[in-house]
Design a protein around this motif. Sequence first.
Motif, PDB file in Angstrom:
ATOM      1  N   ALA A  88     -20.017 -26.417  38.619  1.00  6.51           N
ATOM      2  CA  ALA A  88     -19.718 -25.089  38.198  1.00  6.51           C
ATOM      3  C   ALA A  88     -20.841 -24.547  37.245  1.00  6.51           C
ATOM      4  O   ALA A  88     -21.116 -25.148  36.328  1.00  6.51           O
ATOM      5  CB  ALA A  88     -18.316 -25.038  37.394  1.00  6.51           C
ATOM      6  N   SER A 131     -14.622 -22.492  37.991  1.00  5.16           N
ATOM      7  CA  SER A 131     -14.015 -23.592  38.332  1.00  5.16           C
ATOM      8  C   SER A 131     -14.192 -23.966  39.873  1.00  5.16           C
ATOM      9  O   SER A 131     -14.108 -23.002  40.697  1.00  5.16           O
ATOM     10  CB  SER A 131     -12.300 -23.225  38.303  1.00  5.16           C
ATOM     11  OG  SER A 131     -11.834 -24.419  38.761  1.00  5.16           O
ATOM     12  N   GLY A 139     -10.251 -25.062  43.136  1.00  4.31           N
ATOM     13  CA  GLY A 139     -10.144 -24.621  41.663  1.00  4.31           C
ATOM     14  C   GLY A 139      -9.835 -23.248  41.370  1.00  4.31           C
ATOM     15  O   GLY A 139      -9.904 -22.382  42.283  1.00  4.31           O
ATOM     16  N   SER A 157     -10.018 -27.238  37.650  1.00  4.93           N
ATOM     17  CA  SER A 157     -10.834 -27.536  38.787  1.00  4.93           C
ATOM     18  C   SER A 157      -9.941 -28.256  39.693  1.00  4.93           C
ATOM     19  O   SER A 157      -8.730 -28.792  39.509  1.00  4.93           O
ATOM     20  CB  SER A 157     -11.857 -28.541  38.185  1.00  4.93           C
ATOM     21  OG  SER A 157     -11.533 -29.844  37.976  1.00  4.93           O
ATOM     22  N   GLY A 164     -16.915 -33.001  36.853  1.00  7.89           N
ATOM     23  CA  GLY A 164     -15.896 -33.448  37.685  1.00  7.89           C
ATOM     24  C   GLY A 164     -15.713 -35.142  37.890  1.00  7.89           C
ATOM     25  O   GLY A 164     -16.912 -35.553  37.534  1.00  7.89           O
ATOM     26  N   GLY A 190     -13.680 -31.051  41.425  1.00  5.68           N
ATOM     27  CA  GLY A 190     -14.725 -29.968  40.892  1.00  5.68           C
ATOM     28  C   GLY A 190     -15.100 -30.172  39.457  1.00  5.68           C
ATOM     29  O   GLY A 190     -14.102 -30.599  38.617  1.00  5.68           O
ATOM     30  N   LEU A 229     -15.513 -28.009  35.696  1.00  8.95           N
ATOM     31  CA  LEU A 229     -14.925 -26.915  35.097  1.00  8.95           C
ATOM     32  C   LEU A 229     -15.708 -26.446  33.868  1.00  8.95           C
ATOM     33  O   LEU A 229     -16.127 -27.229  32.968  1.00  8.95           O
ATOM     34  CB  LEU A 229     -13.480 -27.322  34.825  1.00  8.95           C
ATOM     35  CG  LEU A 229     -12.679 -25.999  34.008  1.00  8.95           C
ATOM     36  CD1 LEU A 229     -12.417 -25.186  34.889  1.00  8.95           C
ATOM     37  CD2 LEU A 229     -11.263 -26.750  33.624  1.00  8.95           C
ATOM     38  N   GLY A 241     -20.122 -31.482  39.658  1.00  3.56           N
ATOM     39  CA  GLY A 241     -18.973 -31.911  40.271  1.00  3.56           C
ATOM     40  C   GLY A 241     -19.061 -33.288  40.505  1.00  3.56           C
ATOM     41  O   GLY A 241     -19.945 -34.275  39.840  1.00  3.56           O
TER      42      GLY A 241
END
Length: 358
Positions: free
Chosen positions: A182, A191, A289, A299, A320, A332, A334, A344
């Motif tokens: 992200a 996200s 997400g 996420s 992540g 994932g 965020l 991630g």
Amino acid sequence: MRNEPLPSVWAPAEAPTEYKATVRLATTAALAANTRTGNTLLADANGALANIDGVAPVVGNRILVKDEATGANRGIYSVTSLGSAGTKWQFDRVPDMDDSAEVVSGLLVFVAEGTLNGSTTWRLTTADPITLNTTALTFALAMPGSLLGVQVLIAGVSYTPTRGTKAIEVELVGGGGGGGGATTAAVSAASAGGGAAGGYASKRYTGIGAGPYTYAVGAAGAAGTDAGGTGGTGGDSTFTDGVTLVTAKGGLGGVGMAAGVVAEFSAGGAGVVPTNGDINAPGDPGSPGARLSGTMGCSGAGGSSPWGGGGVGLAAAGVGSAGGGRGGGGAGGLVLNGSAAVAGGAGAAGALRISEYA
């Protein structure tokens, strides 16, 4: 680690429970041409005794002779002479099985060595009454299907069955997909979706030989980069007996959220159906997400495999988390309120579990 085979056997309470002393080897085919006189098997021609089940016998070895065309010639023998260019090999029935009274239906004998028959137990299935050297003797594998051991494979490419294995149940999990990354260049939140778990496959193979057999362990899917990259697809785990190739597919990576993207959601990775197993189950998908505002979101969590949990989705900005165990998908990343771009979580590598049966 591989479990050692168990030499013990179980028999129903009503069955005879006479156990003969362990033999070193058991035949896999008829011996070279021979003639039985009384309790003695003598080769018809001069020559050295051939290997039995891949092993060279020595004088004094106990041998289960179970494959002679003449059933009355079968039984447990001791090697008296190995033979040579000028002499014949000779077997004599062992003292504990050289008389009719010592040969009863249901008796059991354990085989210690050999490529095919090592660590197996054989039962005399001929019905009573038995007259030694007259009644045809038939030996059958006792308790076919009993578990010998389990091997868990997380590296390498070549599998050799435990001695005495006749069938295997192969379970495979592919590598988990990576979670998306992200970033935010024009907006304050991003996200990414979680990666899917590796697929699960199971296949029973019968008629297993000495091997080796070829397999592959699915690699972990790479984490999506902090540029909003989509997570990598997990590697496939495979196994083949030379005829049927079973493939547990790796999970797909979660979709990242790149700079300037104003979407509210980014998709989680999808599981992929394995091929050629008796059971073929796709991995759990990763969660999407969600961006609710510039300061709120979550996420996507990674998908969970039978042997590992997925990375945990985030409600606070951060990288992540990686997939757990074997085959779990990564979560994932965020970004919230303009925080730094993040990657991630990587997926978890796959694995194989092989249960070995007599």
